[in-house]
Design a protein around this motif. Sequence first.
Motif, short mmCIF file in Angstrom:
data_model
loop_
_atom_site.label_atom_id
_atom_site.label_comp_id
_atom_site.label_asym_id
_atom_site.label_seq_id
_atom_site.Cartn_x
_atom_site.Cartn_y
_atom_site.Cartn_z
N THR A 3 21.98 -15.91 6.74
CA THR A 3 22.99 -14.96 6.35
C THR A 3 22.61 -13.61 6.96
OG1 THR A 3 22.69 -16.33 4.33
CG2 THR A 3 24.29 -14.29 4.36
N PRO A 4 23.07 -13.45 8.00
CA PRO A 4 23.00 -12.09 8.80
C PRO A 4 23.72 -11.08 8.08
CG PRO A 4 24.50 -13.51 10.26
CD PRO A 4 23.63 -14.61 8.99
N THR A 5 24.78 -11.41 7.15
CA THR A 5 25.49 -10.33 6.73
C THR A 5 24.70 -9.62 5.65
OG1 THR A 5 26.41 -12.04 5.04
CG2 THR A 5 27.77 -11.36 6.99
N ASP A 6 23.57 -10.11 5.23
CA ASP A 6 22.77 -9.44 4.32
C ASP A 6 22.08 -8.25 5.00
OD1 ASP A 6 23.47 -11.33 2.27
OD2 ASP A 6 21.35 -12.17 2.25
N LYS A 7 21.83 -8.14 6.24
CA LYS A 7 21.34 -7.08 7.07
C LYS A 7 22.41 -6.68 8.09
CE LYS A 7 18.05 -10.22 8.86
NZ LYS A 7 18.80 -10.37 10.02
N ALA A 8 23.60 -6.51 7.89
CA ALA A 8 24.40 -6.43 8.89
C ALA A 8 24.49 -5.14 9.62
CB ALA A 8 26.03 -6.57 8.08
N ILE A 9 23.77 -4.09 9.09
CA ILE A 9 23.81 -2.95 9.78
C ILE A 9 22.60 -2.91 11.03
CG2 ILE A 9 23.10 -0.38 9.57
CD1 ILE A 9 24.24 -0.66 6.74
N VAL A 10 21.63 -3.50 10.87
CA VAL A 10 20.63 -3.77 11.99
C VAL A 10 21.17 -4.85 12.88
CG1 VAL A 10 19.30 -5.51 10.82
CG2 VAL A 10 18.18 -4.04 12.39
N GLU A 11 22.03 -5.87 12.51
CA GLU A 11 22.58 -6.68 13.50
C GLU A 11 23.38 -5.78 14.27
OE1 GLU A 11 21.69 -9.68 13.99
OE2 GLU A 11 20.47 -10.22 12.32
N ALA A 12 24.38 -4.98 13.45
CA ALA A 12 25.31 -4.36 14.48
C ALA A 12 24.66 -3.18 15.28
CB ALA A 12 26.43 -3.41 13.42
N THR A 13 23.50 -2.58 14.88
CA THR A 13 22.68 -1.58 15.63
C THR A 13 22.14 -2.51 16.82
OG1 THR A 13 22.09 -0.52 13.83
CG2 THR A 13 20.88 -0.09 15.79
N PHE A 14 21.65 -3.90 16.77
CA PHE A 14 21.43 -4.54 18.07
C PHE A 14 22.64 -4.70 19.06
CE2 PHE A 14 17.85 -6.62 15.62
CZ PHE A 14 17.02 -5.83 16.29
N SER A 15 23.72 -4.89 18.57
CA SER A 15 25.17 -4.75 19.65
C SER A 15 25.30 -3.58 20.26
CB SER A 15 26.21 -5.33 18.72
OG SER A 15 27.41 -5.34 19.38
N ALA A 16 25.10 -2.47 19.48
CA ALA A 16 25.27 -1.05 20.03
C ALA A 16 24.17 -0.74 21.02
CB ALA A 16 25.27 -0.13 18.87
N ILE A 17 23.08 -1.18 20.74
CA ILE A 17 21.99 -0.90 21.72
C ILE A 17 22.21 -1.71 23.10
CG2 ILE A 17 19.58 -1.21 22.18
CD1 ILE A 17 18.73 -0.83 19.50
N ASN A 18 22.80 -2.93 23.00
CA ASN A 18 23.20 -3.51 24.08
C ASN A 18 24.26 -3.03 24.82
OD1 ASN A 18 21.41 -5.79 24.15
ND2 ASN A 18 22.56 -6.97 22.64
N ARG A 46 0.67 -1.16 0.11
CA ARG A 46 0.23 0.01 0.09
C ARG A 46 0.78 1.22 0.07
NH1 ARG A 46 -1.60 3.59 3.74
NH2 ARG A 46 -3.64 4.54 3.34
N LEU A 47 2.01 1.22 0.86
CA LEU A 47 2.82 2.35 0.62
C LEU A 47 3.80 2.50 -0.50
CD1 LEU A 47 3.29 2.08 4.73
CD2 LEU A 47 1.85 3.86 3.42
N GLY A 48 3.88 1.58 -1.22
CA GLY A 48 4.85 1.59 -2.34
C GLY A 48 5.98 1.01 -1.79
N ILE A 49 6.26 0.38 -0.98
CA ILE A 49 7.62 0.08 -0.28
C ILE A 49 7.90 -1.36 -0.99
CG2 ILE A 49 9.02 -0.61 1.51
CD1 ILE A 49 7.07 1.41 3.19
N SER A 50 9.22 -1.52 -1.55
CA SER A 50 9.68 -2.67 -2.14
C SER A 50 10.46 -3.50 -0.81
CB SER A 50 10.74 -2.58 -3.19
OG SER A 50 11.36 -3.70 -3.38
N VAL A 51 9.83 -5.02 -0.75
CA VAL A 51 10.35 -5.83 0.50
C VAL A 51 11.49 -6.64 -0.14
CG1 VAL A 51 9.87 -7.34 2.16
CG2 VAL A 51 8.41 -5.43 1.48
N GLN A 52 12.59 -6.42 0.22
CA GLN A 52 13.57 -7.47 -0.02
C GLN A 52 14.03 -8.59 1.24
OE1 GLN A 52 17.10 -5.55 -1.79
NE2 GLN A 52 18.61 -7.38 -1.20
N ARG A 53 14.01 -9.73 0.66
CA ARG A 53 14.04 -11.00 1.68
C ARG A 53 15.71 -11.19 1.87
NH1 ARG A 53 11.14 -16.74 2.29
NH2 ARG A 53 12.20 -17.29 4.12
N ALA A 54 16.27 -11.23 3.00
CA ALA A 54 17.51 -11.75 3.34
C ALA A 54 17.50 -13.15 2.88
CB ALA A 54 17.92 -11.27 4.35
N ARG A 55 18.93 -13.51 2.45
CA ARG A 55 19.11 -15.29 2.51
C ARG A 55 18.96 -15.85 3.86
NH1 ARG A 55 24.58 -14.71 -0.91
NH2 ARG A 55 24.64 -12.82 0.69
N PRO A 56 18.66 -16.97 3.56
CA PRO A 56 18.26 -17.83 4.98
C PRO A 56 19.73 -18.18 5.72
CG PRO A 56 17.04 -18.92 3.31
CD PRO A 56 17.89 -17.96 2.49
#
Length: 674
Positions: A395-410, A383-393
């Motif tokens: 494979t956390p390196t496909d979304k490494a930035i959000v994974e690193a952000t979790f570590s920074a929050i901790n 509805r919002l015109g947003i493209s959804v891209q799925r990471a490979r099973p």
Amino acid sequence: MPLRGDAFVLRTGDWVSFDDTDHQVVALSGTSVRLRSSDGSETVVLASYLMASPDFAVTGADPLPELEPSGLLSTVPASVLAAAQEWERHVVEVETGLPSDAAPGSTPRPEYEPATRSLAERDAAKAAELGVGIRTVQGRRYAYARQGLWGLVDQRTTRLANTTGRADARLVTVIEEAVAAETPASTGTRSRLIRRVIKQIEETHGPGVVPIPSRSTLYKLVDRLSTGRHTFGSAVTRRQTANRPQKPFTPTFAARPGEQVQIDSTPLDVMVVLDSGLTARADLTIAVDVATRTICAAVLRPVGTKAVDASLLLAKMLVPEPMRPGWAASLRMAASRMPHKRLLDVDARMQQAAAKPVIVPDTIVIDGGKVFLSDTFTRACNRLGISVQRARPRTPTDKAIVEATFSAINTLFCQHLAGYTGPNVSRRGERVEDQAAWTIPELQDLLDEWVLAGWQARPHDSLRDPYRPKKAISPNDEYASLVAACGYLPLVLRGEDYLELLPVSWRAINDYGIRIGYRTYDTPDLGPFRRQHSGHTTKRGLWEVHYDPYDLSQVFVRTPRGWVTVPWVHLPLVSARFADFTWQHARRLATETGLDNTNEAAVARVLDTLLPRAEHGPDTRTAKVAGRTRAGAASHRPPAPRAPEPAPSDRTTEPAEVIPFGVFDAHAEAERWL
């Protein structure tokens, strides 16, 4: 060996091999070379392109010498290197008449005088001096001419060591399979793996067929074959290492806000207090913008994140973050470096907004979690015109930035809170549950304030000032910089758009109202639509009903006149809001007590006693459900839509709204006063 200054020069008239054809150099002009092939055609090429060609060579010229591998020379044993240097003295003396370490003004010995002795005679003299054959001296000269000192090193000492030694190939294969099988298993010892290897070899090839080395040799062989795989170390590290892709990592890059947003969920490393008094961990779902490293939204939920949470995350991303009582004035958007006046012209809500940008994503990267693959989330993105891209099973390196952000929050937030559990059990303190002090609503408010003060205004190492690369800048500063560069201006959502992000159920509007999950919803505003066709023929005339799984006390119906809020008919029997999982648990309790779980009045009475009884226990499962319900109901929601205008009527006086009385519960009233 000294070389002539003109030994490796390209001149006019030389013949060269290029592009599988012989060419003659007819002209040189700056960096360009004019070539004439044997058939008479001429070509002009850059000298760098010509010399970089794989088949380039100057016809009749000596090959270019190889530079000495200084790094490999440092790996050679000292005695072998000294022998090579001694041969270098002799080779240089044969070539020039003087050894390499000759003192200035020295004269050649008669047998090595270049003016009176030919090169062949000098080779023979050196062979007689050293007691070797002439061929040996000539071979050393040729090797020195090609490779320098490295050509004189005994190459037998430079061979790479064989990691498996003389072990049988069948034994090596079984050990490699056993090491690979340890990846998903719990960490064991080397002796356990060796026992499994020997047993597997005997079952496959028979006892005594494959030679087994000594115990110490087996230990060394296992260590060599398991190098870098953490086979006998941390199980988490071993699995993470096995999940790493073989190809090199490619850094994620975005040039404008919203070009890519990464979303993920993880359990927070903090124990929280549920309203029931129990302690548990909460799920944290965040959305991080790659270009600015902005935490667009962060939502805490108890126990498990539901599909609707991801949709509500979108709603929270696309509306301004309001200032809350108690927050410092420095957290206002007006006090930041962001283009506040420009954004205020777009949306008046920016007047009281906090200093966090509103970012509309172009692409969202998610993992394979059910919360993100649900129809609720994908429908909202479409509805919002947003493209959804799925990471490979896996494979956390496909979304490494959000994974690193979790570590920074901790690191930056969670470890400073009461009830911090640490990243794993080995780092957990004693009786952490007793130290928990924050409820989920309180922790959500703390997290929202920290995102503004501790993250958005804090310099980020991955964000750099383009004019001063050594200076890190904050996500807010990066947003302001990119807005000025790319002209990005977000169009934020309205408050009623919250309803569009809720799950949908198609139902008929009958005389008694709407039935969903053994619950009945009704209101006088549904009067003009009872027993009517909705106009949606593909849905057989059913009406579009939106509901919030965290608050089933009311539903929302889309009508031609707008949204209609419809409450649950038995809501006066229940003293608090309830969620879908609360309702299902109440139905299970009704079945256990012999009641009809399809009778909503009976389930409503069970539901009414569920929350007060959970305060005292000892039913731990019931207490957890009660805590999850209250935490979900306390979360922030946009204001409910206004009711549609009533239909025209001949009556001059509208009937007064009837407010039903709730059933008096002495236990609940006593708890409220206490």
